[in-house]
Write an enzyme that holds these catalytic residues in place. Structure first.
Site, PDB file in Angstrom:
ATOM      1  N   ASP A 411      21.245   8.743  67.791  1.00  0.00           N
ATOM      2  CA  ASP A 411      21.068   7.639  68.731  1.00  0.00           C
ATOM      3  C   ASP A 411      22.301   7.623  69.638  1.00  0.00           C
ATOM      4  O   ASP A 411      23.400   7.272  69.207  1.00  0.00           O
ATOM      5  CB  ASP A 411      20.950   6.318  67.966  1.00  0.00           C
ATOM      6  CG  ASP A 411      20.675   5.139  68.890  1.00  0.00           C
ATOM      7  OD1 ASP A 411      20.945   5.251  70.101  1.00  0.00           O
ATOM      8  OD2 ASP A 411      20.189   4.113  68.372  1.00  0.00           O
ATOM      9  N   HIS A 412      22.083   7.992  70.900  1.00  0.00           N
ATOM     10  CA  HIS A 412      23.220   8.180  71.801  1.00  0.00           C
ATOM     11  C   HIS A 412      23.898   6.867  72.175  1.00  0.00           C
ATOM     12  O   HIS A 412      24.987   6.852  72.746  1.00  0.00           O
ATOM     13  CB  HIS A 412      22.769   8.925  73.062  1.00  0.00           C
ATOM     14  CG  HIS A 412      23.838   9.779  73.670  1.00  0.00           C
ATOM     15  ND1 HIS A 412      25.179   9.435  73.653  1.00  0.00           N
ATOM     16  CD2 HIS A 412      23.777  10.983  74.300  1.00  0.00           C
ATOM     17  CE1 HIS A 412      25.880  10.378  74.271  1.00  0.00           C
ATOM     18  NE2 HIS A 412      25.057  11.325  74.667  1.00  0.00           N
ATOM     19  N   ARG A 413      23.257   5.756  71.821  1.00  0.00           N
ATOM     20  CA  ARG A 413      23.936   4.477  72.070  1.00  0.00           C
ATOM     21  C   ARG A 413      25.151   4.339  71.155  1.00  0.00           C
ATOM     22  O   ARG A 413      26.104   3.629  71.449  1.00  0.00           O
ATOM     23  CB  ARG A 413      22.990   3.301  71.797  1.00  0.00           C
ATOM     24  CG  ARG A 413      21.850   3.193  72.783  1.00  0.00           C
ATOM     25  CD  ARG A 413      20.891   2.112  72.361  1.00  0.00           C
ATOM     26  NE  ARG A 413      20.317   2.376  71.043  1.00  0.00           N
ATOM     27  CZ  ARG A 413      19.402   1.612  70.456  1.00  0.00           C
ATOM     28  NH1 ARG A 413      18.976   0.513  71.053  1.00  0.00           N
ATOM     29  NH2 ARG A 413      18.926   1.911  69.279  1.00  0.00           N
TER      30      ARG A 413
END
Lengths: 439, 372
Positions: A411-413
């Site tokens: 999850d690139h967040r």
């Protein structure tokens, strides 16, 4: 003796449909004015409908569990000699909107007032010049999975739309891990529970359909899932990385473990090594083991290690709780037990809840690699590809080595490329040299 | 959620009068009531409850778009409703069905509004100064304060004649107290010392939000900060509601300035037929307020004064007649012709409205079988 139909009213403001949950009367019963006939569930709430007639029930027109549109006749009651209490023609103006969504078999002038249903009605009416083939026909009642009993639902904290979503997705609210305030079940919780049970399914090859094309209306459950999935896809931006690894030492290590007396009778596979490697790499890169909420990132300093497991009912993701506490032997036993339980279809919802990071062993299907989709609520998933002998360059010479590909999505967040790469590099180094686990 | 030491109660849940220093101020208002008046309190509470329950049934049967129940709040409304004099102006919220009835509004007007046939159009002038329901939360407190200022400017109050001096009473709920409108009205009412009573029915729930979430302070203390005296009453005690409202209206009428009454009551049903209170309320609370029911205790009171079964049977018969009549008239209601939406936009004929009406007629006619 006049017979009157009671049509489903809009009991909320702008509701278009409701599910018949439970009939309180049966054909032949004598009913009084305002006696409760049926319990229905709308997107907003469970509602009891009182009879607008006194008389004898002649037919229940909709079965329990079916969802019908507002305006559909649901019960017939014959009045006992008296003047039918059904309103007469003077009410038809108001009935217009409702009547236009009513099934053609409707018998009496249903009086329904409400909001928002006229639009549906108009769209259902045929244009005067339309060919008969264009007739969409009567709106079909949609069968639904068994509903959550009203009594059981009272102890669960969830807003009505969430309850409806759960019902549409076939999720038992009692099984859902609640992450909301004060134990409230959120939309994400329901979606996660549903997706854990149905990310993939085993497929059998059916016969070709007899029609050239089939048109499946996008509505109801399908529509709910689609919007949930789109929301999910737009919510967690995935980033994936892949690395090829010489896993020869891992294979040798697995072979030695299989032969050791300590591991006698215990199933040992490369999955065990990658599982141990993930736990080790999580400790070195804790942010991959976390959950994104809109307000904060919850980093878990424990590992509930999810294993994507093929079962007769589809792919599920049970997890080993507090896997970081387990010795290699205990982890092996836990993984074996988890796999057996899943294969037998006995996995309990609690065993699927609360995962923090997941491994999917696509190598067991012979696949080299793939882009895994993150288990909702987590930040990382690792895909272990098949391990096969391939040509590999060692000290300038091409040698046959056991080679595999490890892929992982993040999850690139939460996880940036540097952490993602370090995490995967750590996994790679363990597979290349399992002795690192002695760290 | 329950009563406090400050709560003025004249009638216990057992139906006995409370004689104490706290009630001495108010009991004389009760002593002046005739037997007929006392009986009428009961009659109105019972009849409106039956009406209210049947209106909710009519909604569930598809006859009304929605219903706004008053179940449980009968005493707060009946007592204060009877306290208003004929010349007083009443600005209701949207739940004061029994006050409408007391002031001579045919309850069908409310049925029609909630069926979607009207915007609630009754003329307050022809209905004993009972103004229109206001569905926008709290707005009516501004209307009422503005009206009360007008009464002052007209010189129609504080002349010393209690039979002609006017006062204004406005009804609102605990949810509305969180609206800016209510605070603004309190500011103006205090500034201009309007002849006005703010009657807050604290029914404990703003749809699903409990009053404790909305105010850290008991609501009857809030007007104190604006310079308006506040009093808390047992809103399920029809005698307290009558006496305390009468006292406040008398003060307002005689130039003594505005007052604020917090009537503690309970919305026994849903906020409207569109919500489901079992989703957010617990059974313990419901049990407490069931024991505090306004009609049960008042019936005990009347029986202790010697009222016999004949009277109560008569009231039941009246309630049955009314609900049967309302049901019959509701089932006979038609709808609104679609053209109505064009007819009343402008007072004069208007080309745009004509064009739109024609378009709709053609559109409807384009469907198989003609206009639906």
């Amino acid at each position: 003796m006049a017979s009157s139909d009671f049509s489903l009213p809009d009991v909320g403001e702008g509701l278009t449909e409701a599910e018949i949950v439970a009939w309180k009367v049966k054909p032949g019963d004598t009913v009084e004015m305002n006696q409760i006939l049926v319990e229905i569930e709308t997107a907003k709430s469970l509602v009891e409908l009182p009879s607008p007639f006194a008389g004898t029930v002649t037919a229940l027109l909709v079965e329990e569990g079916q969802t019908v549109e507002v305006g559909t006749a649901i019960i017939s009651v014959s009045s006992e000699g008296g003047v039918p209490t059904t309103p007469a023609e003077e009410a038809t103006q108001v009935a217009d909107a409702a009547a236009s969504v009513t099934a053609p078999e409707e018998k009496s002038g249903a009086v329904l007032v409400g909001y928002g249903i006229a639009g549906h009605g108009v769209s259902r009416r045929r244009g005067a010049n339309a060919a008969p083939a264009a007739n969409p026909g009567a709106p079909a009642a949609k069968p639904r999975p068994a509903s959550v009993p009203a009594a059981a639902a009272s102890a669960i904290i969830a807003k009505p739309p969430i309850r409806k979503l759960a019902k549409d997705l076939g999720v038992e609210l009692a099984d859902v891990l609640a992450t909301g305030l004060a134990g409230e079940i959120t939309r994400d919780d329901v979606v996660r529970q549903a997706s854990q049970a149905s990310v993939f399914r085993n497929i059998q090859t059916p016969e070709w359909g007899t029609e050239r094309e089939e048109r499946i209306p996008v509505k109801g459950v399908r529509k709910a899932i689609a919007s949930a999935m789109v929301q999910s896809a737009f919510t967690a931006p995935h980033v994936s990385v892949f690395v090829d690894i010489d896993a020869t030492r891992t294979m040798e290590f697995v072979k030695r473990l299989k032969n050791s007396t300590d591991f006698a009778g215990v199933r040992v596979s490369p999955l065990l090594i990658i599982a141990k490697a993930v736990i080790w790499a999580v400790r070195r890169n804790p942010t991959v083991n976390s959950t994104w909420t809109e307000k904060e990132i919850i980093v878990r300093h424990y590992v509930n290690l999810g294993i994507a497991a093929a079962t007769p009912r589809g792919l599920i993701v049970p997890n080993v709780k507090d896997a970081q506490e387990l010795s290699l032997l205990d982890l092996a036993k836990s993984l074996e037990q988890l796999t057996i339980t899943a294969r037998d279809g006995r996995t309990q919802p609690s065993e699927m809840a609360g995962g923090t990071v997941t491994i999917t062993n696509i190598g067991s299907y012979g696949m080299d690699t793939g882009t895994p989709i993150i288990n909702p609520g987590e930040a990382a998933i690792v895909a272990l590809g098949s391990i096969r002998q391939k040509p590999w360059v060692v000290d300038g010479q091409v040698l046959p080595r056991y080679v595999t590909t490890v892929g992982a999505s993040f999850d690139h967040r939460i996880v940036d490329g540097d952490v993602a790469s370090r995490f995967v590099a750590d996994l790679a180094s363990v597979l290349e040299e399992p002795a690192l686990l002695l760290d | 959620m329950s009563y406090t030491a400050a709560t003025v109660q004249l009638l216990t849940t057992e139906g006995t009068l409370v004689t104490s220093d706290a009630t001495a101020e108010y009991l004389p208002y009760i002593e002046k009531l005739s037997d007929d008046q006392l009986r009428d309190f009961h009659r109105q509470m019972v009849v409106i409850r039956r009406f209210d329950l049947d209106a909710a049934n009519l909604q569930r049967q598809g006859q009304l778009a929605m219903w706004i129940p008053s179940l449980g709040q009968e005493a707060a409304q009946v007592g204060s409703g009877f306290a208003a004099k004929p010349q007083d102006h009443i600005f209701p919220s949207y739940r004061e069905h029994v006050i409408a009835r007391i002031r001579g509004v045919d309850l069908m007007r409310i049925i029609e509004m909630l069926r979607g046939l009207s915007h609630g159009g009754w003329d307050p002038k022809e209905h004993n100064n009972f103004h229109l329901y206001t569905l926008v939360l709290g707005s009516q407190t501004l209307h009422a304060t503005g009206y009360a200022m007008g009464v002052q400017l007209d010189g129609a109050t504080a002349t010393g004649n209690p039979d002609t001096d006017e006062a204004v009473i406005v009804y609102f709920g605990d949810g509305s107290t969180s609206q800016g409108d209510v605070s603004e009205s309190l500011v103006f009412a205090a500034s201009y010392q309007t002849p006005q009573v703010f009657f807050l029915q604290n029914n404990q729930w703003a749809i699903s939000v409990p009053v404790a979430r909305q105010s850290r302070t008991p609501l009857y203390l809030r007007p104190g900060g604006f310079g308006i005296p506040g009093v808390q009453i047992d809103g399920n005690d029809v005698l307290a509601s009558y006496a305390v409202t009468t006292a406040n209206l008398d003060t307002a009428r005689s130039g003594g300035g505005p007052g604020f009454i917090e009537a503690l009551t309970y919305r026994m049903g849903a906020h409207t037929t569109s919500d489901d209170p079992t989703k957010y309320r617990d059974a313990v609370e419901l049990e407490f307020w069931t024991k505090a029911d306004p009609i049960t205790r008042y019936e005990k009171f009347l029986r202790s004064r010697g009222e016999g079964d004949a009277f109560f049977a008569d009231v039941e018969a009246e309630a049955s007649d009314l609900t049967a009549d309302i049901r019959r008239r509701t089932l006979a209601l038609g709808g609104v012709p679609v053209s109505d939406m064009f007819d009343n936009v402008y007072s004069e004929p208007h080309p745009l409205m004509d064009a739109e009406r024609t378009w709709l007629e053609n559109y409807e006619a384009s469907f198989e079988g003609g206009p639906a």
